[in-house]
Structure formats: C-alpha cells, structure tokens
Motif scaffolding. Structure first.
Motif, PDB file in Angstrom:
ATOM      1  N   ALA A  81       7.686  -2.778  -9.043  1.00 16.92           N
ATOM      2  CA  ALA A  81       8.793  -3.847  -9.002  1.00 16.92           C
ATOM      3  C   ALA A  81       8.591  -4.631  -7.710  1.00 16.92           C
ATOM      4  O   ALA A  81       8.729  -5.864  -7.700  1.00 16.92           O
ATOM      5  CB  ALA A  81      10.280  -3.163  -8.756  1.00 16.92           C
ATOM      6  N   GLU A  82       7.833  -4.038  -6.642  1.00 18.65           N
ATOM      7  CA  GLU A  82       7.626  -5.001  -5.429  1.00 18.65           C
ATOM      8  C   GLU A  82       6.420  -5.947  -5.907  1.00 18.65           C
ATOM      9  O   GLU A  82       6.752  -7.169  -5.527  1.00 18.65           O
ATOM     10  CB  GLU A  82       6.962  -3.971  -4.442  1.00 18.65           C
ATOM     11  N   ILE A  83       5.550  -5.384  -6.451  1.00 17.32           N
ATOM     12  CA  ILE A  83       4.439  -6.488  -6.963  1.00 17.32           C
ATOM     13  C   ILE A  83       5.040  -7.439  -7.868  1.00 17.32           C
ATOM     14  O   ILE A  83       4.583  -8.532  -7.765  1.00 17.32           O
ATOM     15  CB  ILE A  83       3.139  -5.832  -7.426  1.00 17.32           C
ATOM     16  N   THR A  84       5.684  -7.216  -9.105  1.00 20.67           N
ATOM     17  CA  THR A  84       6.517  -8.244  -9.817  1.00 20.67           C
ATOM     18  C   THR A  84       7.430  -9.112  -9.042  1.00 20.67           C
ATOM     19  O   THR A  84       7.262 -10.531  -9.518  1.00 20.67           O
ATOM     20  CB  THR A  84       7.201  -7.453 -10.913  1.00 20.67           C
ATOM     21  N   ALA A  85       8.018  -8.495  -7.960  1.00 21.16           N
ATOM     22  CA  ALA A  85       8.906  -9.514  -7.298  1.00 21.16           C
ATOM     23  C   ALA A  85       8.133 -10.612  -6.462  1.00 21.16           C
ATOM     24  O   ALA A  85       8.252 -11.849  -6.365  1.00 21.16           O
ATOM     25  CB  ALA A  85       9.957  -8.750  -6.595  1.00 21.16           C
ATOM     26  N   LEU A  86       7.124  -9.829  -5.583  1.00 17.29           N
ATOM     27  CA  LEU A  86       6.262 -10.766  -5.060  1.00 17.29           C
ATOM     28  C   LEU A  86       5.504 -11.948  -5.621  1.00 17.29           C
ATOM     29  O   LEU A  86       5.266 -13.256  -5.239  1.00 17.29           O
ATOM     30  CB  LEU A  86       5.341 -10.231  -4.313  1.00 17.29           C
ATOM     31  N   THR A  87       4.987 -11.494  -7.145  1.00 14.15           N
ATOM     32  CA  THR A  87       4.503 -12.520  -7.920  1.00 14.15           C
ATOM     33  C   THR A  87       5.468 -13.671  -8.280  1.00 14.15           C
ATOM     34  O   THR A  87       4.797 -14.630  -8.355  1.00 14.15           O
ATOM     35  CB  THR A  87       4.044 -11.645  -9.118  1.00 14.15           C
ATOM     36  N   PHE A 118      -1.821 -13.305   2.214  1.00  6.56           N
ATOM     37  CA  PHE A 118      -0.937 -11.888   2.161  1.00  6.56           C
ATOM     38  C   PHE A 118      -1.492 -10.775   1.352  1.00  6.56           C
ATOM     39  O   PHE A 118      -2.052 -11.180   0.246  1.00  6.56           O
ATOM     40  CB  PHE A 118       0.533 -12.393   1.728  1.00  6.56           C
ATOM     41  N   GLU A 119      -1.720  -9.598   1.721  1.00  8.02           N
ATOM     42  CA  GLU A 119      -2.041  -8.718   0.737  1.00  8.02           C
ATOM     43  C   GLU A 119      -1.384  -7.319   1.152  1.00  8.02           C
ATOM     44  O   GLU A 119      -0.729  -6.884   2.250  1.00  8.02           O
ATOM     45  CB  GLU A 119      -3.644  -8.455   1.217  1.00  8.02           C
ATOM     46  N   ILE A 120      -1.447  -6.430   0.311  1.00 12.14           N
ATOM     47  CA  ILE A 120      -0.934  -4.965   0.318  1.00 12.14           C
ATOM     48  C   ILE A 120      -2.069  -4.165  -0.005  1.00 12.14           C
ATOM     49  O   ILE A 120      -2.643  -4.195  -0.999  1.00 12.14           O
ATOM     50  CB  ILE A 120       0.389  -4.643  -0.581  1.00 12.14           C
ATOM     51  N   ARG A 121      -2.367  -3.181   0.878  1.00  9.85           N
ATOM     52  CA  ARG A 121      -3.358  -2.263   0.838  1.00  9.85           C
ATOM     53  C   ARG A 121      -2.873  -0.844   0.455  1.00  9.85           C
ATOM     54  O   ARG A 121      -2.069  -0.271   1.242  1.00  9.85           O
ATOM     55  CB  ARG A 121      -4.242  -2.564   2.004  1.00  9.85           C
ATOM     56  N   TYR A 122      -3.313  -0.269  -0.614  1.00  5.99           N
ATOM     57  CA  TYR A 122      -3.007   1.145  -0.709  1.00  5.99           C
ATOM     58  C   TYR A 122      -4.155   1.935  -0.615  1.00  5.99           C
ATOM     59  O   TYR A 122      -5.158   1.668  -1.114  1.00  5.99           O
ATOM     60  CB  TYR A 122      -2.453   1.160  -2.119  1.00  5.99           C
ATOM     61  N   PHE A 127      -3.200  11.900  -4.658  1.00  5.63           N
ATOM     62  CA  PHE A 127      -1.496  11.812  -4.921  1.00  5.63           C
ATOM     63  C   PHE A 127      -1.424  10.663  -5.658  1.00  5.63           C
ATOM     64  O   PHE A 127      -0.327   9.845  -6.030  1.00  5.63           O
ATOM     65  CB  PHE A 127      -0.702  11.776  -3.662  1.00  5.63           C
ATOM     66  N   GLY A 128      -2.605   9.760  -5.771  1.00  5.34           N
ATOM     67  CA  GLY A 128      -2.381   8.351  -6.404  1.00  5.34           C
ATOM     68  C   GLY A 128      -2.294   7.249  -5.109  1.00  5.34           C
ATOM     69  O   GLY A 128      -2.556   7.635  -3.982  1.00  5.34           O
ATOM     70  N   PRO A 129      -2.206   5.965  -5.757  1.00  8.94           N
ATOM     71  CA  PRO A 129      -2.199   4.651  -4.562  1.00  8.94           C
ATOM     72  C   PRO A 129      -0.966   4.943  -3.665  1.00  8.94           C
ATOM     73  O   PRO A 129       0.031   5.156  -4.416  1.00  8.94           O
ATOM     74  CB  PRO A 129      -2.354   3.625  -5.362  1.00  8.94           C
ATOM     75  N   ARG A 130      -1.066   4.989  -2.368  1.00 10.37           N
ATOM     76  CA  ARG A 130      -0.092   5.067  -1.381  1.00 10.37           C
ATOM     77  C   ARG A 130      -0.021   3.818  -0.814  1.00 10.37           C
ATOM     78  O   ARG A 130      -1.093   3.371  -0.278  1.00 10.37           O
ATOM     79  CB  ARG A 130      -0.087   6.110  -0.713  1.00 10.37           C
ATOM     80  N   GLY A 131       1.253   3.479  -0.213  1.00 11.08           N
ATOM     81  CA  GLY A 131       1.310   2.260   0.660  1.00 11.08           C
ATOM     82  C   GLY A 131       0.634   2.589   2.001  1.00 11.08           C
ATOM     83  O   GLY A 131       0.747   3.578   2.476  1.00 11.08           O
ATOM     84  N   PHE A 132      -0.414   1.751   2.593  1.00 13.31           N
ATOM     85  CA  PHE A 132      -0.978   1.973   3.667  1.00 13.31           C
ATOM     86  C   PHE A 132      -0.531   0.811   4.829  1.00 13.31           C
ATOM     87  O   PHE A 132      -0.174   1.340   5.754  1.00 13.31           O
ATOM     88  CB  PHE A 132      -2.548   1.964   3.449  1.00 13.31           C
ATOM     89  N   PHE A 133      -0.872  -0.418   4.479  1.00 15.75           N
ATOM     90  CA  PHE A 133      -0.713  -1.402   5.385  1.00 15.75           C
ATOM     91  C   PHE A 133      -0.401  -2.633   4.776  1.00 15.75           C
ATOM     92  O   PHE A 133      -1.051  -2.873   3.300  1.00 15.75           O
ATOM     93  CB  PHE A 133      -1.369  -1.520   6.463  1.00 15.75           C
ATOM     94  N   ILE A 134       0.474  -3.686   5.300  1.00 20.76           N
ATOM     95  CA  ILE A 134       0.460  -5.137   4.670  1.00 20.76           C
ATOM     96  C   ILE A 134      -0.088  -6.103   5.736  1.00 20.76           C
ATOM     97  O   ILE A 134       0.111  -5.612   7.034  1.00 20.76           O
ATOM     98  CB  ILE A 134       2.038  -5.353   4.519  1.00 20.76           C
ATOM     99  N   THR A 135      -0.690  -6.905   5.378  1.00 17.16           N
ATOM    100  CA  THR A 135      -1.457  -8.090   6.182  1.00 17.16           C
ATOM    101  C   THR A 135      -1.031  -9.524   5.840  1.00 17.16           C
ATOM    102  O   THR A 135      -1.292  -9.632   4.649  1.00 17.16           O
ATOM    103  CB  THR A 135      -2.966  -7.844   6.181  1.00 17.16           C
TER     104      THR A 135
END
Length: 225
Positions: A81-87, A118-122, A127-135
C-alpha cells in the motif's frame, strides 16, 4: 306651465346611470407569472486531500495535507500500500532494481523501489524483504516537497544546521570520502557493549565540501547495526 312627470322606473334608471359614470375604472388584474424553480447543480464527490509534504522520521514515512497527517508507514516489512500510494503522489511508477553489497560474514542483497530523488531500500532476508532505509536526494519529488523531521530539506544550509546543535554533528568515513552528517529526530536505544549514547536517527548529510544538505536518510543508527 304644465309639469313634466317622470315615471318611477325612469328616475331609477337615470340614477343608476349617473352612479356608474362616477365609479373610476379599475386596472385589469394581471396574474403573476410563477417564479421559476432554480436548477440545483449536482454536488461533486469529495476528493482526497492534496498532499502538501512527505516527512521522513526515524520510525516512519508520514504524508501530510497542510498540517494534517493523512498516511503513515513504519520502516518495517514491505507494505504494498505504501508503494501504491507513493506512486500516486509522485505521478510515476517506481523503478525496481536490486543491489548486493559485501557484509561481515555474508553479502547483503537489497530490493530497491526508486523514483527520481527518492528510494526505499529493502534488505532481502529469509523473512522476505524488510524495510531498511529511505533515502531522499531531492527537495521535491513529483512536485511533492520532501523533508526530514523538523522540516530540513535537501539544499538547506548544512553548516547552519550543525551550528544549531553541534553535539548532533559528526564526520563519518565512507568509501566515497568523508561524510558530514547531522542527526535529527534522535531516539535513544539501549545497546549493550556500545561505548557512548546509542540512538536511531534521521541523517541529514553531505559529502565534501559539506555546505548544503544533499541526502536525507532514515533510519540510521550509530551503534554498529
């Protein structure tokens, strides 16, 4: 002289005629036209509030419409939902890529969702992709202002920010050269064995010449994790 005698009927007729002549003419009655009923225009459906800024904090990515927070996502597991909203907010689909970097004991693989500036890096784990940091490397993305907690944006005076809180400023060596950063939105963390106050924070930073903010990144820690 012979008197002229009028009959009673003639007298009444003459009197009626004289009274009729004395009555003023009345204006004809004009019926009023009916007042037209105004046509009501259909009311537009309410639309979602316009996004006026996106704020990067130590714990979350928060979306604002003026002073009202309308969305918020923790820096945790990947949230579609985060990716959809940011798009929607940025007006373009993200570029999806991956990156592998050497680490202690094992390499680290990242899944990256990025827009220009802007990027989100998992981090990809068992355990699958996890939030790591936002730049963020731009002050606005898709016309939406991007800021760190406290209002700092890319392009702001980094030295002035450091002067406002010298204890939050430090220089960190990196493969690309020394990185000067100022910690904002610090959250103390208990870290056993760490020498000094441990904290998670938003890093507002720049490579040399350390004059203006070029990068905002979160979450960042100073205790080696």
């Amino acid at each position: 002289m012979r008197a002229i005698r009028l009959s009673t009927g003639a007298v009444l007729a003459a009197l009626l005629l004289s009274l009729t002549a004395c009555v003023p003419a009345t204006n004809p009655v004009v019926s009023a036209s009916p007042t037209p009923t105004p046509t009501l225009e259909p009311t537009a459906e309410p639309t979602a509030a316009a996004v006026t800024s996106i704020e990067i904090t130590t714990l979350s990515l928060d979306v604002y419409s003026d002073d009202t927070m309308t969305d918020s996502w923790l820096h945790a597991d990947r949230n579609p939902a985060e990716i959809t909203a940011l798009t929607e907010y940025f007006g373009t689909e993200p570029t999806v890529s991956s990156d592998t970097r050497p680490g202690e004991g094992a390499d680290s693989t990242y899944e990256i969702q990025s827009w220009p500036g802007f990027e989100i890096r998992y981090i990809v784990s068992e355990f699958g992709p996890r939030g790591f940091f936002i730049t963020a490397t731009a002050a606005t993305v898709g016309g939406v202002p991007i800021r760190a907690a406290g209002g700092v944006q890319v392009g702001d005076d980094l030295q002035a920010l450091a002067a406002s809180d010298p204890t939050a400023a430090s220089t960190v060596p990196t493969p690309d050269g020394d990185l000067f950063r100022v910690k904002v939105d610090q959250i103390p963390v208990d870290s056993e064995g760490f020498d000094g106050p441990a904290a998670d924070f938003v890093a507002v930073q720049s490579l040399e010449p350390f004059t203006t903010v070029t990068t905002i990144r979160a979450p960042v820690s100073n205790y080696g994790l």
